[in-house]
Enzyme design. Sequence first.
Site, PDB file in Angstrom:
ATOM      1  N   SER A 164       0.670  -0.977   0.151  1.00  0.00           N
ATOM      2  CA  SER A 164       0.342  -0.220   0.170  1.00  0.00           C
ATOM      3  C   SER A 164       1.070   1.512  -0.065  1.00  0.00           C
ATOM      4  O   SER A 164       1.832   1.947   1.096  1.00  0.00           O
ATOM      5  CB  SER A 164      -1.335   0.223   1.266  1.00  0.00           C
ATOM      6  N   ASP A 317      -6.383   0.700  -9.336  1.00  0.00           N
ATOM      7  CA  ASP A 317      -7.860   1.883  -9.148  1.00  0.00           C
ATOM      8  C   ASP A 317      -7.901   1.875 -10.655  1.00  0.00           C
ATOM      9  O   ASP A 317      -9.465   2.432 -10.677  1.00  0.00           O
ATOM     10  CB  ASP A 317      -6.829   3.422  -9.284  1.00  0.00           C
ATOM     11  N   LYS A 344     -12.198  -0.407  -1.306  1.00  0.00           N
ATOM     12  CA  LYS A 344     -11.788   0.731  -1.355  1.00  0.00           C
ATOM     13  C   LYS A 344     -13.077   1.302  -1.631  1.00  0.00           C
ATOM     14  O   LYS A 344     -13.809   1.530  -0.184  1.00  0.00           O
ATOM     15  CB  LYS A 344     -11.344   0.839  -3.303  1.00  0.00           C
TER      16      LYS A 344
HETATM   17  C1  S3P Z   1      -2.972   5.734  -3.280  1.00  0.00           C
HETATM   18  C2  S3P Z   1      -2.571   4.919  -3.389  1.00  0.00           C
HETATM   19  C3  S3P Z   1      -3.516   3.470  -3.254  1.00  0.00           C
HETATM   20  C4  S3P Z   1      -5.094   3.695  -5.018  1.00  0.00           C
HETATM   21  C5  S3P Z   1      -5.314   5.053  -3.947  1.00  0.00           C
HETATM   22  C6  S3P Z   1      -4.233   5.741  -4.012  1.00  0.00           C
HETATM   23  C7  S3P Z   1      -2.175   6.851  -3.158  1.00  0.00           C
HETATM   24  O1  S3P Z   1      -4.386   2.903  -2.285  1.00  0.00           O
HETATM   25  O2  S3P Z   1      -5.197   2.633  -4.921  1.00  0.00           O
HETATM   26  O3  S3P Z   1      -6.319   5.373  -4.905  1.00  0.00           O
HETATM   27  O4  S3P Z   1      -2.003   7.960  -3.365  1.00  0.00           O
HETATM   28  O5  S3P Z   1      -0.872   6.455  -2.235  1.00  0.00           O
HETATM   29  P1  S3P Z   1      -3.520   1.845  -1.209  1.00  0.00           P
HETATM   30  O6  S3P Z   1      -2.182   2.109  -0.689  1.00  0.00           O
HETATM   31  O7  S3P Z   1      -4.214   1.547  -0.228  1.00  0.00           O
HETATM   32  O8  S3P Z   1      -2.873   0.520  -2.012  1.00  0.00           O
END
Ligand code: S3P
Length: 430
Positions: A164, A317, A344
């Site tokens: 993440s 995404d 999500k």
């Molecule tokens: C993001 C990380 C992702 C992504 C989100 C934006 C970011 O989530 O799905 O839309 O800006 O760091 P995760 O960190 O939960 O994977």
Amino acid sequence: MLKLSGAKSAKGELRVPSDKSISHRAVILSALAEGESYIREWLASEDTKATLDVFRLLGVEVKKRGKNLRIKGRDYSFLEPPKVLDAKNSGTTARLCMGVLATQPFFSVITGDESLRQRPMLRVVEPLRQMGAFLDGREKGNKLPVCVRGGSIRGISFFNKKASAQVKSALLLAGLRAEGYTEITEPVLSRDHTERMLRAFGVEVLQMEGTEGHVVKLAGGQRPVATEVFCPADPSSASFFVALAVLLKDSELLLKDVLVNPTRDGFFRKLRQMGADLSYENVREISGEPVADIYVRYSGRLKGVEIKPEEVPSMIDELPMMAVVMALAEGISRVRGAEELRVKESDRIKAVVENLRNMGAKVEELPDGFEIEGVERLKGSPIKTHGDHRIAMAFSVAGLVGEGETLIDDPHCVAVSYPGFYRDLDYICK
Ligand code: S3P
């Protein structure tokens, strides 16, 4: 409610709005830095405005002029917020801000809208506790509202199992003010905008390959220095138009200034593997990020494809849009290792399966993804967005390439990442 029906073709040139992840980070790093930063082509969407409002409540001065921002940094010395901070629908706002708040010796509370209050926060709360900050919230700290009292914290070594970027970024932001080193290992490299932007702000960030995966490490006590940041067009927003052009006869589009960072462009690479006529033109680097104009045109019927767990982070995404593309491809397609989709803005596995079935697709729900047998045509249907912007946009594209009428129940939810989405669709659809 929005009614859509089959479009003839998509043609022209478009610069979709700027990248959401980079726009959040540009505000956050400018606020932490010493001096005044200048952010060009900032995305003004509901999510990024939530981040800006949080930092205003922490005492940051912001001047907005068109799409540009001037932000006076506070050198990690914020004011105790006089009220509850509201991340609204934005997981990035909530999680990255917790990393910053963990460095501050005052009391703060952060919450969000109904969807965000159901999403897991322990993934950030737990490591920030290990660093020495006090955090608590509903369900033992897993759900918002979460309260934070930070201050003197120490660096940790952390294994980021889910890859993440929000968790990694929160820990790096906290780590900058921690004693000693903060080190994060991830099995697959997640989006690395925080690392790249920290470097642009003069911070030394080390990266290496370890036995358990990719390692990023920084020393505490470094002070980011104000700079100028340019925000490129968002590949996630561009993906809807790319898919539309690929699927709709006689289409031809040029999408300008798109971020093509390899931790983000998995969707475009996978489309090419499926047979899409797509290329990167004029590839260049701006503010430490690779950017290109994407040329794409109608590509006939694509071939079904498999997405493996290690490929998921670079297109996480875009998977709702990918599911629609797969539903029209030849043969069987499969996505595995994408259980994160369930937490999500909505349960995106359920939302995709339900809506695709209603449009006549053959889909099986898997615990960590889906399996799809392609059909020749999708048929229009009522779509339940569950208030999720990416579901709304992906199924709007499905409606435009399908037969008959599609009804989007909540078109306004697109504003969290792409307020002008329907206006832009109108502009390029013939
Ligand atoms: C993001 C990380 C992702 C992504 C989100 C934006 C970011 O989530 O799905 O839309 O800006 O760091 P995760 O960190 O939960 O994977």
